[in-house]
Design an enzyme around this catalytic site. Structure first.
Site, PDB file in Angstrom:
ATOM      1  N   GLY A   1      36.891   1.670 -57.981  1.00 30.46           N
ATOM      2  CA  GLY A   1      36.865   1.995 -59.353  1.00 30.46           C
ATOM      3  C   GLY A   1      38.231   2.119 -60.040  1.00 30.46           C
TER       4      GLY A   1
ATOM      5  CG  ASP B   1      29.407  -4.190 -55.417  1.00 33.58           C
ATOM      6  OD1 ASP B   1      28.777  -5.066 -54.850  1.00 33.58           O
ATOM      7  OD2 ASP B   1      30.189  -4.495 -56.379  1.00 33.58           O
TER       8      ASP B   1
ATOM      9  CB  VAL C   1      29.048   9.715 -51.618  1.00 29.30           C
ATOM     10  CG1 VAL C   1      30.317   9.147 -51.497  1.00 29.30           C
ATOM     11  CG2 VAL C   1      28.240   9.644 -52.993  1.00 29.30           C
TER      12      VAL C   1
ATOM     13  CG  LEU D   1      39.287  12.017 -58.746  1.00 30.03           C
ATOM     14  CD1 LEU D   1      39.563  10.756 -59.655  1.00 30.03           C
ATOM     15  CD2 LEU D   1      40.625  12.882 -58.703  1.00 30.03           C
ATOM     16  CB  SER D   2      36.335  17.811 -62.047  1.00 33.22           C
ATOM     17  OG  SER D   2      35.336  18.346 -62.908  1.00 33.22           O
TER      18      SER D   2
ATOM     19  CE  LYS E   1      32.250  12.728 -71.687  1.00 32.21           C
ATOM     20  NZ  LYS E   1      33.892  12.248 -71.608  1.00 32.21           N
TER      21      LYS E   1
ATOM     22  CG  ASN F   1      38.126  10.265 -73.105  1.00 31.49           C
ATOM     23  OD1 ASN F   1      37.082  10.110 -72.770  1.00 31.49           O
ATOM     24  ND2 ASN F   1      38.082  11.050 -73.981  1.00 31.49           N
TER      25      ASN F   1
ATOM     26  N   GLY G   1      41.511   3.109 -71.209  1.00 29.88           N
ATOM     27  CA  GLY G   1      41.278   1.741 -70.503  1.00 29.88           C
ATOM     28  C   GLY G   1      40.512   1.667 -69.217  1.00 29.88           C
TER      29      GLY G   1
ATOM     30  CB  THR H   1      29.660   9.307 -82.917  1.00 27.54           C
ATOM     31  OG1 THR H   1      30.825   9.976 -82.134  1.00 27.54           O
ATOM     32  CG2 THR H   1      29.238   8.083 -81.985  1.00 27.54           C
TER      33      THR H   1
HETATM   34  N1  LIG Z   1      37.195   7.182 -66.262  1.00 27.80           N
HETATM   35  C1  LIG Z   1      37.646   8.533 -66.936  1.00 27.80           C
HETATM   36  O1  LIG Z   1      37.827   8.444 -67.991  1.00 27.80           O
HETATM   37  C2  LIG Z   1      37.353   9.561 -66.122  1.00 27.80           C
HETATM   38  C3  LIG Z   1      37.677  10.644 -66.744  1.00 27.80           C
HETATM   39  C4  LIG Z   1      37.812  12.049 -66.165  1.00 27.80           C
HETATM   40  C5  LIG Z   1      37.310  12.147 -64.675  1.00 27.80           C
HETATM   41  N2  LIG Z   1      36.946  10.946 -64.227  1.00 27.80           N
HETATM   42  C6  LIG Z   1      36.335  11.053 -62.807  1.00 27.80           C
HETATM   43  O2  LIG Z   1      36.930  10.033 -62.014  1.00 27.80           O
HETATM   44  C7  LIG Z   1      36.231   9.655 -60.908  1.00 27.80           C
HETATM   45  C8  LIG Z   1      36.771   8.065 -60.882  1.00 27.80           C
HETATM   46  O3  LIG Z   1      36.293   7.480 -62.036  1.00 27.80           O
HETATM   47  P1  LIG Z   1      36.514   5.991 -62.343  1.00 27.80           P
HETATM   48  O4  LIG Z   1      36.768   5.827 -63.718  1.00 27.80           O
HETATM   49  O5  LIG Z   1      37.522   5.427 -61.337  1.00 27.80           O
HETATM   50  O6  LIG Z   1      34.932   5.354 -62.013  1.00 27.80           O
HETATM   51  P2  LIG Z   1      34.673   3.921 -61.934  1.00 27.80           P
HETATM   52  O7  LIG Z   1      35.431   2.849 -62.347  1.00 27.80           O
HETATM   53  O8  LIG Z   1      33.050   3.773 -62.645  1.00 27.80           O
HETATM   54  O9  LIG Z   1      34.342   3.825 -60.204  1.00 27.80           O
HETATM   55  C9  LIG Z   1      33.370   4.613 -59.555  1.00 27.80           C
HETATM   56  C10 LIG Z   1      33.395   4.240 -58.058  1.00 27.80           C
HETATM   57  O10 LIG Z   1      32.803   4.925 -57.456  1.00 27.80           O
HETATM   58  C11 LIG Z   1      31.857   4.105 -56.511  1.00 27.80           C
HETATM   59  N3  LIG Z   1      30.595   4.589 -56.120  1.00 27.80           N
HETATM   60  C12 LIG Z   1      29.600   4.922 -57.284  1.00 27.80           C
HETATM   61  N4  LIG Z   1      28.624   5.555 -56.613  1.00 27.80           N
HETATM   62  C13 LIG Z   1      28.925   5.537 -55.415  1.00 27.80           C
HETATM   63  C14 LIG Z   1      28.101   6.066 -54.305  1.00 27.80           C
HETATM   64  N5  LIG Z   1      26.945   6.621 -54.381  1.00 27.80           N
HETATM   65  N6  LIG Z   1      28.732   6.140 -52.968  1.00 27.80           N
HETATM   66  C15 LIG Z   1      29.840   5.721 -52.978  1.00 27.80           C
HETATM   67  N7  LIG Z   1      30.835   5.047 -53.912  1.00 27.80           N
HETATM   68  C16 LIG Z   1      30.082   4.980 -55.121  1.00 27.80           C
HETATM   69  C17 LIG Z   1      32.002   2.752 -57.207  1.00 27.80           C
HETATM   70  O11 LIG Z   1      31.746   1.688 -56.317  1.00 27.80           O
HETATM   71  P3  LIG Z   1      30.253   0.968 -56.064  1.00 27.80           P
HETATM   72  O12 LIG Z   1      29.604   0.834 -57.326  1.00 27.80           O
HETATM   73  O13 LIG Z   1      30.651  -0.289 -55.231  1.00 27.80           O
HETATM   74  O14 LIG Z   1      29.714   2.177 -55.105  1.00 27.80           O
HETATM   75  C18 LIG Z   1      33.364   2.417 -57.679  1.00 27.80           C
HETATM   76  O15 LIG Z   1      34.257   2.337 -56.789  1.00 27.80           O
HETATM   77  C19 LIG Z   1      34.876   9.989 -61.292  1.00 27.80           C
HETATM   78  O16 LIG Z   1      34.536  11.071 -60.373  1.00 27.80           O
HETATM   79  C20 LIG Z   1      35.010  10.496 -62.616  1.00 27.80           C
HETATM   80  O17 LIG Z   1      33.925  11.421 -63.002  1.00 27.80           O
HETATM   81  C21 LIG Z   1      36.882   9.626 -64.934  1.00 27.80           C
END
Ligand SMILES: NC(=O)c1ccc[n+]([C@@H]2O[C@H](COP(=O)([O-])OP(=O)(O)OC[C@H]3O[C@@H](n4cnc5c(N)ncnc54)[C@H](OP(=O)(O)O)[C@@H]3O)[C@@H](O)[C@H]2O)c1
Length: 329
Positions: A16, A40, A63, A124-125, A128, A168, A171, A194
């Site tokens: 991700g 994936d 997971v 990671l949290s 929200k 957030n 990007g 919004t």
């Molecule tokens: N992006 C933000 O703005 C933000 C802000 C605050 C916190 N966070 C937190 O940071 C973390 C990472 O976010 P991100 O932006 O990197 O997300 P992301 O780009 O959507 O990546 C999610 C990752 O999790 C994997 N995944 C999803 N479901 C899975 C499962 N059931 N088992 C194993 N792997 C799984 C996906 O790969 P596959 O689909 O191949 O499994 C991908 O590698 C999350 O916990 C999110 O809640 C994000």
């Protein structure tokens, strides 16, 4: 001092936005290996082409599948749990799926980590998860609670669990920046917003990764680490990306807040204030109080909410930030 030298690290969701950036950074340390755990195969295949370091391994797994986690965690010292279903609307429409990945998945990580002798786990949290109003936030709050309580489940084993919570990410996949940019590039005359009053916290991926790595060093177990980061107005973001477009107000969406919180007033009573971050302490008696005595209690009534922040990004700063995502704020 916790050294990453010679350690085996596993990251769930390693393909991700966060995962890729984390891996790039962690490979600059003298680690033994880093394992990418996700579902994936295509994303892993593409990532393998991008990263040629022999210390990186790829593990297909979900997971939700505890047995697979037990296999993957064999010999692992540190787990970073980044895998999640994170889209608010997708979680609202597929609530059972959100619960399975974000809550059952978290429980599986806890159990596999304790039983496999992992030393440190950071989950990671998100903002929200503070006073959640949507299922995504609610599942992440449940996950945070599982990771905090996991320290008592670990008993005399020395597995320690902590949480990093932030807002957030500039990007990241599916975020508002690529959406606004896409609209501008496709010649749109209007940018949908919004609510014109909306504010958000803002962090770069670099900052997020660096904060997770420094929290690995600071953690005793049970803390929720919250970085001090700036806020921005969504109207300023629209102006920074597409100054020639009109703003079209479309109304707040289901599950969306006007402002995000990272520390609620109730959590603030057990939060310590450090120079660059806050630590929400757990309420359990096993908590080792901050021995450094550096963290200060917060004043009564404090909450860390995006519209009450004392650090703000201007339109000019947002412009620079969007053009140079590696810049540190
Ligand atoms: N992006 C933000 O703005 C933000 C802000 C605050 C916190 N966070 C937190 O940071 C973390 C990472 O976010 P991100 O932006 O990197 O997300 P992301 O780009 O959507 O990546 C999610 C990752 O999790 C994997 N995944 C999803 N479901 C899975 C499962 N059931 N088992 C194993 N792997 C799984 C996906 O790969 P596959 O689909 O191949 O499994 C991908 O590698 C999350 O916990 C999110 O809640 C994000």
């Amino acid at each position: 001092m916790f050294s990453l030298s010679g350690k085996s690290i596993l990251i769930t969701g390693g393909t991700g936005s966060f995962g890729k950036k984390f891996i790039k950074k962690i490979l600059t340390y003298d680690i033994k290996k880093v394992i990418v755990f996700s579902r994936d195969e295509l994303k892993q295949y593409e990532m393998a082409k991008e990263f040629s370091d022999p210390r990186i391994r790829f593990f297909i797994g979900d997971v939700r599948d505890k047995e697979r986690l037990y296999r993957a965690f064999d010999g692992v010292d540190v787990v970073i749990h980044a895998a999640a279903l994170k889209h608010v609307e997708a979680c609202e429409y597929n609530p059972f799926e959100a619960v399975k990945t974000n809550i059952h998945g978290a429980q599986n990580i806890v159990e596999a980590s304790i039983d496999r002798g992992v030393k440190r786990v950071i989950a990671l949290s998100t903002d929200k998860a503070a006073s959640p109003i949507n299922l995504y936030g609610a599942t992440k709050l449940a996950s945070d609670k599982l990771f905090v309580a996991a320290n008592s489940y670990a008993g005399d084993k020395d597995t320690r669990f902590s949480v990093v919570r932030y807002g957030n990410v500039v990007g990241s996949r599916g975020s508002v920046v690529p959406f606004f940019k896409h609209l501008k590039e496709s010649g749109a005359k209007e940018i949908p917003i919004t609510d014109e009053r909306m504010t958000r916290f803002w962090i770069t991926l670099d900052q997020g990764v660096q904060f997770v790595i420094s929290s690995l060093d600071r953690m005793s177990g049970g803390e929720i680490f919250v970085p001090k980061i700036p806020s921005m107005r969504v109207t300023d973001l629209a102006e920074a990306i597409a100054p020639d477009c009109e703003i079209k107000v479309i109304g707040i969406r289901p599950g969306e807040k006007l402002h995000e919180a990272m520390i609620t007033e109730d959590d603030a009573r057990r939060t310590l204030d450090y120079e660059n971050h806050y630590v929400i302490q757990p309420e359990f008696s096993w908590w080792k109080k901050d021995s450094s005595q550096v963290g200060r209690p917060l004043e009564e009534g404090f909450s860390y909410v995006s519209n009450l922040n004392n650090q703000w990004l201007s339109v000019g700063q947002l412009k620079e930030l969007i053009e140079d995502k590696t810049r540190k704020w």
